[in-house]
Write a protein that holds these residues in place. Structure first.
Motif: not given
Length: 443
Positions: A269-272, A274-275, A311
């Motif tokens: 929930r806190r890390t993208d 999708a990247k 990240m």
């Protein structure tokens, strides 16, 4: 910042070298005859070295016998190896008889605290001490193969030394799996102790046998290949009490359980993601000793895997934040070391160098047998060399044909089983890459 900038450039460069890569595939050369001749001549030796190291594995920063065997071999070839670098590292320079570029070839030598469960005549029966416990020791990652391959490549290059353009640094590295707690080791310590001070290569090459790829194939990709790896240690501090009256103390076990559950949101929930992918894993929990006593504290350790420096730093901060606030919600305290020691940056293959050397790998394995693997969440401290000079790291398939690599025992498994044909392909590919680069000079 250094890692982040190095990461951003290859990502942009990948699209720029697509044309180079396509040209390289069309121009795949034949395997050099000197590579084939050396492979046939040295195949039995490489296998014997690998089996000997497999039967006598040594943990990180404890590779005394392995380093001695390597140094003895290099001296017998007429080289002058330097020993004791980063504790047990061995380095030697092969000076060719003609002018040319400088390159480095690297192999790692350490084993793992794993008890072997393979029925082999040369299976490891070795035990040692790790984190205060008696453990089995096994080359469960294949570093015995890497060491044997580079010893073979060293012998082959020395035999053609008079006609060899340039110079080759041979790096036999200890402690790739990570130095024991409280110690330094591995690639970072070799560089810290001046590995490239007097000999700065213009390219560094390394390989790794890999269970996820079938024997006979090579895996390589431009740009990011393997994740950054960081460790963390979290101590949840409560107050001991009798198990029958938990209200008389502060329960660190319940707080730790809540912390572990909440920490899953750091990635989900806190890390993208999708990247780029990321992983937070708790690997060990230690707390309490008796069924009816709530202990004073609980210790948690684990690993973080990322590909992007931004990240990476955000996950550090988020995990520490979750730890502190969840513990506080239970009335407990926490000491969160995130990370608890310097980790490995992401392993990033220089795009231009990788595109240039792709025909060499195709020559060694066959064009159809060189694949592009997905991003790997495993880590490699080869990444530290890649921060210093352009580098290329590639995988050599090690799972026997007929066995599904997806279900075969993986690297680090007590049943990791190396198909020894990978020794021959590893030798041929590293030799081909080295000779093609040396004879080609700078790009």
């Amino acid at each position: 910042m250094r890692i982040a900038s190095r990461f951003a450039v290859p990502l942009l460069a990948v699209s720029m070298v697509c044309a180079l890569s396509a040209q390289a595939q069309d121009a795949a050369a034949a395997q050099r005859p000197e590579v084939s001749a050396a492979a046939e001549k040295l195949q039995a030796k490489v296998m014997a070295w690998r089996r000997d190291f497999h039967q006598h594995p040594e943990l990180s920063n404890r590779e005394e016998r392995t380093a001695a065997k390597v140094a003895e071999h290099l001296k017998a070839l007429g080289l002058k190896p330097k020993t004791g670098i980063a504790h047990h590292g061995v380095v030697a320079i092969i000076k060719g008889g003609k002018p040319g570029p400088r390159i480095a070839l690297r192999a790692d030598m350490d084993a793992l605290p794993v008890t072997e469960r393979n029925d082999l005549p040369f299976a490891s029966k070795v035990t040692s001490t790790y984190r205060g416990e008696t453990v089995g020791v096994m080359h469960a990652c294949g570093h015995d193969a890497h060491t044997g391959i580079l010893m073979g490549v060293a012998e082959a290059l020395v035999t053609m030394q008079a006609d060899l353009p340039g110079e080759v640094m041979l790096i036999f590295q200890p402690a790739e799996e990570g130095a024991p707690t409280g110690e330094e080791g591995g690639a970072s310590l070799m560089l810290k102790e001046g590995l490239f001070k007097d000999f700065k290569p213009e390219a560094v090459f390394g390989l790794h046998v890999f269970s996820s790829i079938p024997a006979g194939q090579i895996g390589v990709r431009q740009g990011p290949l393997m994740a950054a790896s960081d460790r963390f240690a979290i101590k949840v501090i409560g107050r001991q009490t009798h198990g029958s009256r938990p209200w008389g103390g502060i329960d660190p076990i319940v707080a730790a359980a809540d912390l572990i559950g909440s920490a899953q949101t750091v990635v989900s929930r806190r890390t993208d993601i999708a990247k780029l992918p990321a992983v937070v894993t708790f690997g060990a929990i230690k707390g309490g000793i008796r069924y009816n006593i709530i202990p004073d504290d609980v210790e948690l350790v684990g690993t973080i895997r990322t590909f992007d420096e931004g990240m990476r730093q955000k996950i550090f901060a988020d995990l520490k934040n979750v730890s502190e606030h969840v513990a506080a919600a239970h009335g407990a305290k926490v000491v969160a070391e995130v990370p608890d020691q310097p980790g490995n940056p992401a392993t990033i293959n220089n795009p231009e160098l990788t595109a240039r050397m792709l025909p060499s790998l195709q020559a060694a394995a066959g064009k159809e047998n060189v694949i592009e693997p997905p991003l790997q969440m495993g880590a490699e401290d080869f990444s530290f060399y890649a921060l210093e000079v352009p580098s290329m790291f590639f995988f050599v398939g090690s799972t026997a044909k007929g066995i599904d690599p997806a279900t075969a025992p993986s690297n680090h498994s007590p049943q990791f089983m190396l198909d020894e044909s990978s020794l021959d392909l590893g030798f041929r590919s590293l030799m081909q890459v080295a000779l093609d680069y040396l004879h080609g000079g700078k790009s």
